[in-house]
Scaffold this motif. Structure first.
Motif, mmCIF file in Angstrom:
data_model
loop_
_atom_site.group_PDB
_atom_site.id
_atom_site.type_symbol
_atom_site.label_atom_id
_atom_site.label_comp_id
_atom_site.label_asym_id
_atom_site.label_seq_id
_atom_site.Cartn_x
_atom_site.Cartn_y
_atom_site.Cartn_z
ATOM 1 N N ALA A 1 -2.563 0.056 1.517
ATOM 2 C CA ALA A 1 -2.981 0.628 0.243
ATOM 3 C C ALA A 1 -2.040 1.776 -0.108
ATOM 4 C CB ALA A 1 -4.426 1.119 0.330
ATOM 5 N N ALA A 2 -0.750 1.543 0.137
ATOM 6 C CA ALA A 2 0.264 2.584 -0.036
ATOM 7 C C ALA A 2 0.911 2.564 -1.411
ATOM 8 C CB ALA A 2 1.334 2.442 1.049
ATOM 9 N N GLY A 3 0.378 1.739 -2.312
ATOM 10 C CA GLY A 3 0.916 1.693 -3.670
ATOM 11 C C GLY A 3 1.972 0.630 -3.847
ATOM 12 N N ALA A 4 2.358 0.429 -5.095
ATOM 13 C CA ALA A 4 3.213 -0.706 -5.445
ATOM 14 C C ALA A 4 4.677 -0.518 -5.073
ATOM 15 C CB ALA A 4 3.101 -0.995 -6.943
ATOM 16 N N VAL B 1 2.672 2.159 -11.532
ATOM 17 C CA VAL B 1 3.477 1.211 -10.758
ATOM 18 C C VAL B 1 2.546 0.117 -10.250
ATOM 19 C CG1 VAL B 1 5.263 0.958 -9.018
ATOM 20 C CG2 VAL B 1 4.801 3.215 -9.984
ATOM 21 N N MET B 2 2.889 -1.130 -10.506
ATOM 22 C CA MET B 2 2.020 -2.266 -10.186
ATOM 23 C C MET B 2 2.872 -3.404 -9.647
ATOM 24 S SD MET B 2 0.294 -1.761 -13.889
ATOM 25 C CE MET B 2 1.892 -1.075 -14.366
ATOM 26 N N GLY B 3 2.245 -4.284 -8.861
ATOM 27 C CA GLY B 3 2.931 -5.481 -8.382
ATOM 28 C C GLY B 3 3.748 -5.238 -7.124
ATOM 29 N N VAL C 1 -3.733 2.189 5.303
ATOM 30 C CA VAL C 1 -2.487 2.902 5.018
ATOM 31 C C VAL C 1 -2.480 3.327 3.553
ATOM 32 C CG1 VAL C 1 0.020 2.807 5.097
ATOM 33 C CG2 VAL C 1 -1.334 1.478 6.742
ATOM 34 N N GLY C 2 -2.726 4.597 3.318
ATOM 35 C CA GLY C 2 -2.801 5.115 1.959
ATOM 36 C C GLY C 2 -4.204 5.566 1.634
#
Length: 527
Positions: free
Chosen positions: A263-266, A463-465, A35-36
């Protein structure tokens, strides 16, 4: 003539389904659903397909190619960014730039590729219980990513970057050349709108084509509504097809998978977990989501700067990032952004005649940004991903006094640097600011400015976490291999696994972590 990698691949038979063209529901099966398609998803897709697994990549945004990138902000932002590059935190205080297209943010970022700082990795070991991830264990993966993607220091500077270096030289501050993931770069300066020459080695032109050539399938313009969970195991997901303008349709795709990689981001990965109501006994999903909140300072020079031309970022200074240690006063990294008209117009404070006059001087404007390092101090806990009533995500990000103190120091440093570089006037970006003509005047102004949300102009492209990795199950969502702690068949491989911000641009850190954990996952699935 520039080779169109995407058009050639589709003509050669790549398996691609566009959600905007679907007229009926479908069911699909695969070994691994990813995903991503950004830094984490793209790397993972290549590793797993080359390991012989049947991979399906799903991306919320559209599939575009070099011929679609016209170096026009008015087209690029709605086509390639989350919320047309207007995504903001819940209180609207921080603008957030995130890609939403095949290749994710790697398609639209400014190519800066820095390794995870050793200070950060040491902090993760000491505070978050990391035992396997450290500078030595990650070094081969950094080297692999750098070789794959042409990452090396970029020694040609435009005026915007040269003035940052000039100011550092005058003040005796340290600075370095920025490594970039480019090959045969034309030095156009429009990286944020998609690379029209395929020089940027984004996932769009590297790992995604490699995965598709190896037999992977790609679904673009599909939103993952929720994961399918049976007996504490993720067995697939429900996807909703989107129209060309990103509105939802009634078309639903059901994907059955032996394993799912988020893997769609934070913001996206925690949102999917929240919508899926996954088991989360310690309520950690979406918590400790970090930005590098960035303050900005403009400076007018007598000579032409033309900050829209040339490599967007080629110089950075870490002089203040670790000056007080990882857990001391808030550190900040100094870089520059490209200065394009819409980007400038939406970030410049003021209105009416003042705003108009600033825009008319765009070619003489140099801008410096300071990226605040969040997450290393007890008073620095980041934000929280939440769901709106319609299920869409929003980041609630309150700014502590600890960060505001760092923001004021950063504004002071940038003004001092810009005057040292020869600026005639400096304008700290704040609603109560004004143009000042000397460092002494700037110092007096900045010390009086109220550091408050919506008054101090803030933005972040990092953007992290939100799905923190760690050794302690009470404080982390995934283990050091990216495995979700409370469900089998689920991994998270993107920037959401970082337990703090990085203190560096995150692209290369995600590449290295993805190479490591995708390799571990491939071995596990083959067994």
């Amino acid at each position: 003539m520039i080779k169109d990698i995407i058009a050639e691949g589709l003509a050669a038979g790549w398996q691609h389904i566009d959600g905007a063209e679907q007229q009926q529901d479908k069911s699909l099966e695969c070994d691994v659903l990813i995903v991503g398609s950004g830094a984490g998803g793209g790397i993972t897709a290549q590793v797993l397909t080359q390991a012989g697994l049947k991979v399906l990549i799903v991306e919320e945004g559209p599939l575009k190619s070099s011929q679609d990138f016209k170096m026009q902000e008015r087209q690029a932002y709605p086509d390639l960014y989350q919320e047309s590059a207007a995504r903001k935190t819940k209180d609207k205080a921080i603008g957030i730039f995130q890609g939403r297209c095949v290749g994710g943010s790697t398609t639209v970022n400014w190519t800066t590729s820095l390794r995870t700082p050793e200070h950060t990795l040491s902090h993760w070991q000491q505070r978050w219980g990391f035992t396997h991830i450290n500078p030595v264990s990650l070094a081969p993966y950094f080297q692999q990513a750098e070789q794959m993607l042409g990452i090396q220091p970029w020694l040609t500077r435009n005026q915007n970057n040269s003035l940052l270096a000039k100011g550092c030289d005058a003040l005796g501050w340290s600075y370095q050349a920025i490594p970039r993931n480019v090959k045969q770069c034309w030095d156009l300066g429009y990286c944020g709108m998609g690379c029209p020459t395929n020089a940027k080695q984004s996932m769009l032109v590297t790992t995604i084509p490699a995965a598709l050539n190896a037999g992977a399938s790609l679904l673009s313009r599909f939103r993952v509504q929720q994961l399918t969970i049976e007996n504490d195991q993720v067995v697939g997901a429900q996807l909703i097809a989107l129209t060309k303008n990103q509105r939802t349709t009634k078309r639903v795709f059901t994907v059955k998978a032996k394993h799912v990689v988020l893997a769609a981001g934070a913001i996206g990965s925690p949102a999917i977990l929240l919508r899926s109501k996954v088991p989360d006994p310690y309520q950690r999903v979406g918590k400790r989501t970090f930005l590098h909140p960035s303050v900005m300072s403009g400076a007018l020079f007598e000579h032409v700067v033309a900050s829209h031309q040339g490599a967007p970022q080629s110089v950075y200074s870490d002089h203040f990032v670790w000056q007080n240690g990882s857990e001391g006063a808030c550190g900040y990294k100094l870089e520059v952004p490209p200065v394009h008209p819409i980007l400038l117009a939406t970030k410049t404070t003021g209105f009416g005649q003042f705003h108009s006059e600033m825009m008319q001087q765009i070619n003489h404007l140099q801008v410096t940004i300071a990226l605040l390092r969040d997450g290393f101090h007890n008073d620095s806990v980041g934000g929280q991903v939440q769901l709106r009533d319609d299920g869409s995500p929003v980041l609630d990000y309150s700014i502590s006094d600890y960060l505001w103190q760092g923001a004021r120091r950063a504004l002071l440093s940038m003004a001092e640097l810009q005057f040292a570089a020869g600026a005639k006037k400096v304008y700290p970006l704040h609603e109560q600011s004004q143009l000042v003509s000397s460092w002494a005047e700037a110092k007096k102004l900045i010390k009086q400015l109220p550091m408050q949300a919506l008054a101090t102009r803030l933005a972040s492209a990092h953007v992290m976490g939100g799905c923190a990795m760690g050794g302690d199950e009470q404080n982390s969502v995934v283990d050091e291999a990216g495995n979700y702690r409370w469900l089998s068949g689920l991994s998270v491989i993107d920037g959401s696994v970082f337990p703090t911000s990085l203190g560096a641009n995150p692209q290369l850190s995600i590449y290295a972590m993805a190479l490591r954990n995708a390799e571990l996952l491939a071995k596990s699935l083959r067994r």
